[in-house]
Each structure stands twice: as C-alpha cells, then as structure tokens.
Design an enzyme around this catalytic site. Structure first.
Site, PDB file in Angstrom:
ATOM      1  N   SER A 152       5.547  45.283  30.095  1.00  0.00           N
ATOM      2  CA  SER A 152       5.213  44.481  28.914  1.00  0.00           C
ATOM      3  C   SER A 152       6.002  43.182  28.964  1.00  0.00           C
ATOM      4  CB  SER A 152       5.597  45.259  27.648  1.00  0.00           C
ATOM      5  OG  SER A 152       5.574  44.415  26.510  1.00  0.00           O
ATOM      6  N   TYR A 195      12.186  49.701  22.703  1.00  0.00           N
ATOM      7  CA  TYR A 195      10.873  49.532  23.336  1.00  0.00           C
ATOM      8  C   TYR A 195      10.981  48.528  24.490  1.00  0.00           C
ATOM      9  CZ  TYR A 195       6.101  48.329  24.392  1.00  0.00           C
ATOM     10  OH  TYR A 195       4.930  48.090  25.079  1.00  0.00           O
TER      11      TYR A 195
END
Ligand code: NDP
Ligand code: 8X3
Length: 252
Positions: free
Chosen positions: A139, A152
């Site tokens: 990501s 995250y």
C-alpha cells in the site's frame, strides 16, 4: 496446461476482481476467504469459465492453512501465481487511543497470514519455475506516513521489505516477486476500517474517482504476464485525484 493462481481474500474487492479477471484470461483458480457463502457463490459463477477450487480459510489459522495447502488436488498442485491479497485496516484513531485487539488482528492478518501463504506455497511456485510470480498487496501506507495509519501502514512496510528480501532468496528459481502499492481504492476496505459506518465510507469516495478493484486486477494480471525474465519489483498507484499534502506543524 492452464496456469493456476492462488488468491487470498477473494470474497470482495481486489481479490474478487482478480478471480473474475484471471478466469476470463483462462487461468485456473484457487480462491480463499472466510465468508463461505460469498466464496462458494463466486466459485459457482466462475466455474462455467474455468477450473475453480474454493477454500474457506482464515489466513491467520496456520494449521488450517497448512492442511488445506498440503492436500491441494494434483491438478492444482503447481502454481504460476500467488496473489497475497487478504488484509485489512481497522480504525483511524491516534495510536494512543487504539484498541490493542485491532492491532493484533492487523498484524496477524496482514503480516502473519501473508507469511503463512507465502512459505507454504513457495515449493509449488518454485516447482513451476520460470514465469511464476508472487504479487503482494502492499500500500502507499507502507511508503508514506499519515495520521491514524500506525500499525496498518507499518504492516504494509513489512510487506514491502519482505517482498524485496524474498527476491534475494528466490534468485535462481525463476520465481518473481512484486509489491503492489495502491492508494485510494473503492472497496469494502474502508467500510471495514470505519467499523461499518456507511456515511463515512460514502464521504471518502464522494467525487474522488478512486481506483476500482477491476483496475487492480488488470494490473496484477499484467504483472504476472510480463516476460519470464522481467521482475516488477514494486509498483505504486494512485488515483489522479490523490497527492501529498504539507508537513504538519503543531504550533504552541
Ligand atoms: P476488501 O475489504 O474489499 O477485501 C479484503 C479481503 O480480504 C476480503 O476478501 C476478506 O475476506 C479478506 N480477508 C480479510 N481478513 C481475512 C482473513 N483473516 N482470512 C482470510 N481472508 C481475509 O479490501 P480490498 O480488496 O480493498 O483490499 C485487499 C488488499 O489490498 C488488502 O491487503 C488491503 O490492505 C490492500 N489495499 C487496499 C487499498 C484500498 O484502498 N482498498 C489500497 C491499498 C492496499 P473475508 O472477510 O471473507 O475473509
Ligand atoms: C489503503 C490505502 O491510503 O487508505 O492501503 O492507506 S490508504
């Protein structure tokens, strides 16, 4: 013989779009996820086009993963592709306000789950040799910091470094590794992150022209279809509407 791809987290978003796109391209599929009804429905739909094996699995469950992978039917035993997609973000609160259980879940899914599928499937990818490849879902959050990303983003930074490190160890096997690093994409991801808050979900995507799961599936198919001598190490994607902002300064 048709190439086979193993996709984790195929019950929604990128994983489901990949299953549909790879089936269209003539690949055999092994698709996984926890939500049985959705998984079986998808397998049923796609089985008119290709050979599909649905495995109801939680990537965090190491022994279930081991058992399922050890008993793959012979026709699915050699893999050309692994898409390590299953993952999630939980919450956007500041680190100091977070729930440790949510941090555990992100680490167990995004890091440990990805490690299990990778390690358990590597022999089957190596048996395929040249042309085989792993695409890990990293990501932009693994590359760039932002408030509320803490665990995250750190889990995706792990995925990025693990992907690069894998390439060193796999040198000579022909197996390729890519870390795909998308920015804002429209999927259930944000609904999960916001604890099911539909209004907040809608406001994030309002007018944003976010990346769509089908865009990601097309990119993953492109990566795995590159000539066997070529490795895409990492690929960062954003919607045109997304960019960086200023450094934050807290003034006294
Ligand atoms: P979705 O929420 O739409 O899909 C997530 C998938 O992961 C679901 O199929 C879910 O299946 C599966 N999953 C979650 N936890 C587990 C688990 N413990 N065991 C097995 N499967 C699990 O999100 P996206 O498709 O958007 O996200 C896919 C990946 O892409 C994630 O790794 C995410 O971090 C990453 N990503 C997403 C971006 C975005 O903006 N959407 C941007 C960049 C990266 P089930 O619940 O049935 O188990
Ligand atoms: C998801 C993208 O920007 O929400 O990985 O962290 S972002």
């Amino acid at each position: 013989m048709q190439p086979t791809v193993f996709i984790t987290g195929a019950t929604s978003g990128f994983g489901e779009a990949c299953a549909r796109r790879f089936a269209e391209a003539g690949w055999s599929l092994i698709i996984t996820g926890r939500r049985q009804e959705r998984l079986l429905h998808l397998a049923d739909t796609l089985s008119a086009k290709t050979d599909v094996l649905p495995l109801v699995l939680d990537v965090r469950d190491r022994s279930a993963m081991q058992a399922a992978i050890a008993s793959l039917p012979e026709r699915f035993s050699r893999l050309r592709g692994l898409v390590n997609n299953a993952g999630l973000a939980l919450g956007t609160d500041a680190a100091q306000d977070c729930d440790l259980d949510q941090w555990d879940t992100m680490v167990d899914t995004n890091i440990k789950g990805l490690l299990y599928s990778t390690r358990l499937l590597l022999p089957r990818l190596i048996a395929h040799g040249a042309g085989a490849g792993i695409v890990n879902l990293g990501s932009i959050a693994g590359n760039w910091p932002y408030p509320g990303s803490h665990v995250y983003g750190a889990s995706k930074a792990f995925v990025r470094q693990f992907s690069l490190n894998l390439r060193c160890d796999l040198q000579g096997t022909g197996v390729r590794v890519t870390n795909l690093e998308p920015g804002l994409c429209e999927s259930e991801f944000s609904l999960v992150r916001f604890g099911g808050d539909q209004a907040r979900y809608d406001s994030i995507y309002q007018g944003a022209h976010a990346i769509q799961p089908a865009d990601i599936a097309e990119t993953i198919l492109w990566i795995l279809n590159q000539p066997a001598h070529l490795n895409v190490n990492s690929l960062e994607l954003m919607p045109v509407t997304q960019a960086w902002n200023n450094f934050a300064i807290h003034r006294q």
